[in-house]
Design a protein around this motif. Structure first.
Motif, PDB file in Angstrom:
ATOM      1  N   GLU A  77       0.662  -0.730   0.570  1.00  0.00           N
ATOM      2  CA  GLU A  77      -0.066   0.122   0.361  1.00  0.00           C
ATOM      3  C   GLU A  77       0.534   1.265   0.104  1.00  0.00           C
ATOM      4  O   GLU A  77       0.681   2.181  -0.347  1.00  0.00           O
ATOM      5  CB  GLU A  77      -0.635   0.113   1.088  1.00  0.00           C
ATOM      6  N   HIS A 279      -2.989  -2.080  -9.426  1.00  0.00           N
ATOM      7  CA  HIS A 279      -3.115  -1.554 -10.454  1.00  0.00           C
ATOM      8  C   HIS A 279      -4.075  -2.760 -11.445  1.00  0.00           C
ATOM      9  O   HIS A 279      -3.249  -3.530 -11.598  1.00  0.00           O
ATOM     10  CB  HIS A 279      -3.162  -0.271 -11.005  1.00  0.00           C
ATOM     11  N   ARG A 524      -8.512  -4.613  -5.733  1.00  0.00           N
ATOM     12  CA  ARG A 524      -9.109  -3.795  -3.868  1.00  0.00           C
ATOM     13  C   ARG A 524     -10.885  -3.937  -3.985  1.00  0.00           C
ATOM     14  O   ARG A 524     -11.091  -3.294  -3.655  1.00  0.00           O
ATOM     15  CB  ARG A 524      -8.244  -2.523  -4.319  1.00  0.00           C
ATOM     16  N   ASP A 528     -12.961  -1.972  -3.051  1.00  0.00           N
ATOM     17  CA  ASP A 528     -14.390  -1.203  -3.922  1.00  0.00           C
ATOM     18  C   ASP A 528     -15.504  -1.192  -3.517  1.00  0.00           C
ATOM     19  O   ASP A 528     -16.591  -0.576  -3.530  1.00  0.00           O
ATOM     20  CB  ASP A 528     -13.863  -2.170  -5.397  1.00  0.00           C
ATOM     21  N   GLN A 753      -1.718   3.400   0.042  1.00  0.00           N
ATOM     22  CA  GLN A 753      -1.195   3.990  -1.900  1.00  0.00           C
ATOM     23  C   GLN A 753      -2.699   3.550  -3.009  1.00  0.00           C
ATOM     24  O   GLN A 753      -3.287   2.105  -2.356  1.00  0.00           O
ATOM     25  CB  GLN A 753      -0.248   3.051  -2.296  1.00  0.00           C
ATOM     26  N   GLU A 754      -3.311   4.026  -3.186  1.00  0.00           N
ATOM     27  CA  GLU A 754      -4.293   4.414  -3.835  1.00  0.00           C
ATOM     28  C   GLU A 754      -4.026   3.212  -5.211  1.00  0.00           C
ATOM     29  O   GLU A 754      -3.085   3.925  -5.637  1.00  0.00           O
ATOM     30  CB  GLU A 754      -5.023   5.174  -4.662  1.00  0.00           C
ATOM     31  N   ARG A 755      -5.000   2.184  -5.944  1.00  0.00           N
ATOM     32  CA  ARG A 755      -4.574   1.546  -6.294  1.00  0.00           C
ATOM     33  C   ARG A 755      -6.145   2.254  -7.225  1.00  0.00           C
ATOM     34  O   ARG A 755      -6.890   2.389  -7.902  1.00  0.00           O
ATOM     35  CB  ARG A 755      -5.396   0.044  -6.330  1.00  0.00           C
ATOM     36  N   THR A 756      -5.474   1.447  -9.045  1.00  0.00           N
ATOM     37  CA  THR A 756      -6.517   1.921 -10.063  1.00  0.00           C
ATOM     38  C   THR A 756      -7.044   0.879 -10.436  1.00  0.00           C
ATOM     39  O   THR A 756      -6.517   0.095 -10.874  1.00  0.00           O
ATOM     40  CB  THR A 756      -5.758   2.605 -11.223  1.00  0.00           C
TER      41      THR A 756
END
Length: 773
Positions: A77, A279, A524, A528, A753-756
Motif C-alpha cells: 500500500e 492496479h 482492491r 471497492d 496507496q490508491e490503486r486504479t
C-alpha cells in the motif's frame, strides 16, 4: 523506563523496554546504519523484484533464487511490493486464481461465451471494448473523427442467464489430510531450452534465463526472441535497459527506441509492473509518461499501436455524453487517439488501459456479485437466530444476511466472532454454511470460534477442493452461505473465480478489517465493494480489547497514542542502528519474551519492513537461526526444526516448519498440513520464516510479535503497514524502534496507496434489487 521482568535496565546487552509506545522523540534521535540497504517496501517497482536503489544496479545474470520473496508480498500500500532486491528472477508461478481458472475450463468457457454474446461492453461508466478487432475499429473511428470515444462505451449490458441453483447437500465423507506437493510448473522440453539458450548467448544474455523464458513464452520462445528480442521483458526481473541491450546485440542497427516491437513490449511491461502495485488498469497519460521516460519519442502513437495489436485494452470512465461536435477531438485523436475533447460537458472522461486478464476478472466479478444480489430471497425464519446472537453486532449481521445475497462486514480482530456467530446460526437453520480465511492460522481461529472444525476452510483449500463441501453436479460449490474472512486479502482474480463458483441463491458475506494492507495480487475487491455501496454493510461495534487493541485502534484513525500497559503488553525498545536492532530482536525472541510472558520462541513472530538491508528479513532470519536452531543447512540450506515460509504461488505465504528431506523433496509441516516441496523448487519457494514482512504476516496472529523498525525502514512505513504489523500480536507486542519521527509521521500522514481499478464503477452501475424489480 521499566525493564521486562527478570531483566536489568541498562545498555550492556540487555533490553530497555518502556511500558508503552511513547512519542519517538523521548527515545532520542536514532542514526540509521550507514551500511544498510533500504529495507522498506520502496517505490517505483520495476518488476516483482524489490525496489531499493541497489536493485537498479543489479544485473539480469542474478539467479532466480529470490523469486519467493518478491512473489510473497505482492502489492504494497505504501509502495509497489515488499520484495527482494534482485533484478532477475524466474517467471512467476501461476497464482492460486490463475491455477483455478485453468482447472475450471468449463466455468471460464461459460464466462467467455457470455461475454462474446454481448452486443456491447458492460455499462459502468467504464466500458470494456471487446476483442482486439473491436478495439482496432474503435481507435480508427476516433482517429478519423467518425465517432467519439464515448460512443464505444455507453451501451448497457444485457441480462445474464441464471445459473441453476445447487442441489441439496449430500453427505461428505470425512477428509484425511494428505501430504500436499506444490504444483510444479510445466516442464520445458530440452529442445526448447537448448534453442533458447542459443538465442540468449547470441544476444549476450545469461543462459540462466532460458528456463524462465520458456515458462513465460512457451515452447516457441526461441523464435519469438529471435524475431522480437523485447519479448524478453516477459521474463520476470528483466528490465527495459537489459532487453534493449539484448535487442541491439541481435538486431544491430535495425532497432531503435521507437521500434514498434519495443514500444508494444514496453506498454505490456508497464501494465504488468502496475499490477504488482495492485492496479488493474492505468490512466493512458501515465502509460504515455512511462514510455516517454524510456526514450519513446511518440508515446501517443505507441499507445495507440499497442491497443491495435491487442497488447492492452482500452476503457473509458466518466461522462458518457457525446461532444456537440462529433469531430472536435479529431486532431487529438490523430496525435494519440486517446485524449477526450476538452469541451465535453460534465465530469472529465478518463481513458484507461489494462490487461485483458484483469479486465475479464473485474467484469466477471461484477456480473457475479450482481447475480448473487438479485437471486437471493429473503428468509424470515432467521429472526430467532438473530435474537439468540451473542452480541448486537452479530445479531445485526444475521438479520442483514437473511435479507441479502451479498453483505459487507467490517471490523477488527474481535469482530471475527460475529461471522462465526452467523455461520453457527445458519448451520442451526439447516443451511450449508462455511467460512473461508486467508491462512491456515485464520482457519484454526475461525474453527475455534464456531466450535466446529468442518465449518472453516482456507480460500485456497476451498477453491482447489482440498477443503470444504466440494462441488455439485454443475460445478458450483455445494453451499448456501459463504463468509470470506480477511476479505482485504482477496485479489480480483481469485474473487472472480470464487463468485463464479457460487450457485444462484447462495449468500456471500465479505468480512474484514479495512485498515490492513491490501491484497498481494491486483485489485482492491473489499475496498471497492465498500466504496460502491451496492450491498448492505454492517460495521462492527465490538472493539479490540486490551492495550494492543487500543494502540491499533488509534493507529487506524491516524493517531499513535500512549496506552496503559500494566502487564507489559506493549513495550518499546529504542535502538541506534540496524545492527543493534538485530541484536535486540534476537534477545527479545530468545530470552526476554519467553522469560517475561512464558511465550516460547516458536510462538513469537518477528515482522520487519522489507527483505533487504541490514535489518531485513534475510539478516534477521540468519541471526535468529544461529541462535534458535543452528545447523549446517544440509537440506538445501535448511535443517529440521527451521521455521520457514513456503510460497506455493505469488501472493501466498504459508508458514511452516522443516521436518525432513529425501529424494521426494523438502518435507514441511504447515499448520498441521504436511507439504512436500520438490527439490528443484526449494531454492525459489522456501525461505526461513522467523522474520516476515507485514504483507506475509497479514491474516495471521501469534501470541507475541516483535516489530522491527530500523532507521533505513522509514521510507517504507505507512498507516496500513503499521496497523497491520502492530495487530499481529495477541498477548504481547515489542517495537524495536529506530525510525525516530518517521513512525508518528507515517501513522498520521501516509495513508494507503490508491490503486486504479475498474470494479467500483462497474458495481455502481449495477441496478439495485429494488430498481431491477
Amino acid at each position: 523506563m521499566t525493564a521486562l521482568p527478570g531483566e536489568t535496565p541498562g545498555t550492556g546487552g540487555t533490553d530497555t523496554p518502556q511500558d508503552v509506545v511513547s512519542p519517538p522523540d523521548e527515545a532520542g534521535a536514532q542514526e540509521p546504519a550507514a551500511d544498510a540497504d533500504p529495507a522498506s517496501d520502496g517505490a517505483g517497482a520495476e518488476t516483482g523484484a524489490a525496489d531499493s536503489p541497489s536493485a537498479e544496479a543489479e544485473a539480469a545474470e542474478a539467479e532466480a533464487a529470490e523469486a519467493a520473496d518478491s512473489a510473497s508480498d505482492g502489492a504494497a500500500e505504501a509502495s509497489p511490493v515488499e520484495a527482494e532486491t534482485d533484478a532477475a528472477s524466474p517467471a512467476p508461478e501461476l497464482s492460486e486464481a490463475q491455477a483455478e481458472l485453468a482447472a475450471q475450463r468449463e466455468l471460464r468457457e461459460r464466462i467467455e461465451q457470455r461475454k462474446a454474446a454481448k452486443a456491447a461492453p458492460i455499462a459502468a461508466g467504464a466500458g470494456l471494448s471487446g476483442t482486439a478487432a473491436d478495439l482496432l475499429a474503435a481507435v480508427r473511428a476516433v482517429e478519423s473523427g467518425e465517432k467519439t470515444g464515448s460512443a464505444f462505451f455507453a451501451s448497457p449490458a444485457p441480462a445474464q442467464a441464471p445459473r441453476r441453483p445447487a442441489p441439496a447437500a449430500t453427505a461428505q465423507p470425512p477428509r484425511t489430510p494428505a501430504p500436499q506437493a506444490a504444483p510444479a510448473p510445466q516442464a520445458a522440453s530440452p529442445k526448447a531450452l537448448d534453442a533458447v539458450r542459443a538465442v540468449l548467448v547470441a544476444g549476450g544474455a545469461p543462459e540462466a534465463l532460458a528456463r524462465p523464458a520458456v515458462g513465460a513464452l512457451g515452447e516457441q520462445a526461441a523464435e519469438l526472441l529471435r524475431t522480437d528480442p523485447w519479448q524478453l521483458l516477459a521474463v520476470a526481473g528483466v528490465r527495459p535497459e537489459q532487453a534493449d541491450g539484448f535487442a541491439r546485440a541481435l538486431l544491430g542497427a535495425d532497432c531503435g527506441p521507437d521500434d514498434g516491437r519495443r514500444t508494444a513490449a514496453l506498454v505490456g511491461w508497464v501494465l504488468e509492473r502496475a499490477a504488482l502495485q495492485g492496479h488493474t488498469a492505468l490512466e493512458a497519460e501515465a502509460v504515455r509518461a512511462a514510455l516517454a521516460e524510456r526514450a519513446v519519442s511518440a508515446p501517443d502513437a505507441a499507445v495507440r499501436e499497442a491497443v491495435e495489436e491487442g497488447v492492452a485494452l482500452l476503457f473509458q470512465e466518466g461522462e458518457d455524453e457525446e461532444p456537440e461536435e462529433p469531430g472536435a477531438d479529431t486532431d487529438e485523436a490523430e496525435e494519440g487517439g486517446l485524449a477526450p475533447d476538452a469541451d465535453t460537458p460534465g465530469e472529465p472522461i478518463r481513458i484507461l488501459l489494462g490487461l485483458d486478464r484483469y479486465a475479464l476478472a473485474e467484469e466477471s466479478l461484477a456480473d457475479g456479485l450482481a447475480r448473487l444480489v438479485n437471486a437471493c430471497e429473503k428468509a424470515a425464519d432467521w429472526a430467532e437466530a438473530a435474537a439468540a446472537a451473542p452480541s448486537p453486532s452479530a445479531a445485526e449481521l444475521i438479520r442483514t444476511t437473511a435479507a441479502a445475497g451479498l453483505v459487507a462486514h467490517s471490523g477488527g480482530e474481535a469482530a471475527r466472532a460475529e461471522p462465526a456467530a452467523l455461520i453457527a446460526a445458519a448451520r442451526g437453520l439447516g443451511l450449508r454454511a462455511f467460512g473461508a480465511t486467508h491462512s491456515e492460522d485464520g482457519r484454526r481461529r475461525l474453527a475455534a470460534a464456531t466450535g466446529d472444525p468442518d465449518t472453516a476452510v482456507t480460500l485456497a483449500g476451498l477453491l482447489s477442493g482440498a477443503q470444504g463441501p466440494g462441488r455439485d453436479e454443475d460445478g458450483a460449490l455445494a453451499l448456501d452461505l459463504l463468509v470470506v474472512l480477511d476479505a482485504p486479502q482477496l485479489d480480483v482474480e481469485s474473487a472472480a473465480v470464487l463468485v463464479e463458483a457460487l450457485a444462484d441463491g447462495a449468500r456471500l458475506v465479505l468480512s474484514g478489517d479495512p485498515g490492513v494492507l491490501g491484497s498481494a495480487g491486483a485489485g482492491r475487491v473489499f475496498a471497492d465493494v465498500l466504496a460502491a455501496r451496492t450491498c448492505p454493510q454492517v460495521v462492527s461495534r465490538t472493539p479490540d480489547p486490551g492495550p494492543i487493541g487500543e494502540l491499533v485502534s488509534g493507529v487506524g484513525i491516524g493517531e499513535l497514542n500512549q496506552v496503559d500497559a500494566p502487564g507489559k503488553e506493549v513495550v518499546i525498545v529504542p535502538v541506534r542502528d540496524a545492527g543493534e536492532a538485530v541484536h535486540r530482536t534476537v534477545q527479545l525472541v530468545a530470552d526476554s519474551v519467553p522469560r517475561a510472558f512464558s511465550i516460547p520462541a516458536d510462538e513469537t513472530q518477528v515482522i520487519t519492513v522489507g527483505h533487504g538491508g541490514a535489518a531485513g528479513t534475510r539478516a534477521l532470519n540468519e541471526a535468529l537461526k544461529q541462535r534458535l536452531n543452528p545447523g549446517p543447512g544440509r537440506f538445501g540450506g535448511f535443517d529440521p526444526g527451521d521455521r520457514v515460509v513456503h510460497v506455493p504461488a505469488p501472493g501466498r505465504a504459508v508458514p511452516g516448519v522443516v521436518r525432513s528431506a529425501d529424494a521426494e523433496g523438502l518435507h514441511l509441516d504447515c499448520g498441521g498440513v504436511p507439504v512436500v516441496v520438490p527439490q528443484e523448487r526449494v531454492e525459489s519457494s522456501v525461505r526461513h520464516g522467523w522474520a516476515l514482512s507485514a504483507h506475509q504476516a497479514a491474516g495471521m496472529r501469534w501470541p507475541a510479535a516483535v516489530v522491527v523498525l530500523p532507521g533505513d525502514a522509514a521510507a517504507g512505513l505507512s498507516r496500513p503497514w503499521v496497523y497491520t504489523a502492530f495487530g499481529r500480536g495477541e498477548r504481547h507486542l515489542s517495537v524495536v524502534h529506530g525510525v525516530d519521527q518517521a513512525l508518528p509521521h507515517a501513522v498520521a500522514e501516509v495513508p494507503a496507496q490508491e490503486r486504479t481499478t475498474r470494479l467500483r464503477p462497474l458495481l455502481e452501475a449495477l441496478p439495485t434489487p429494488d430498481a431491477a424489480s
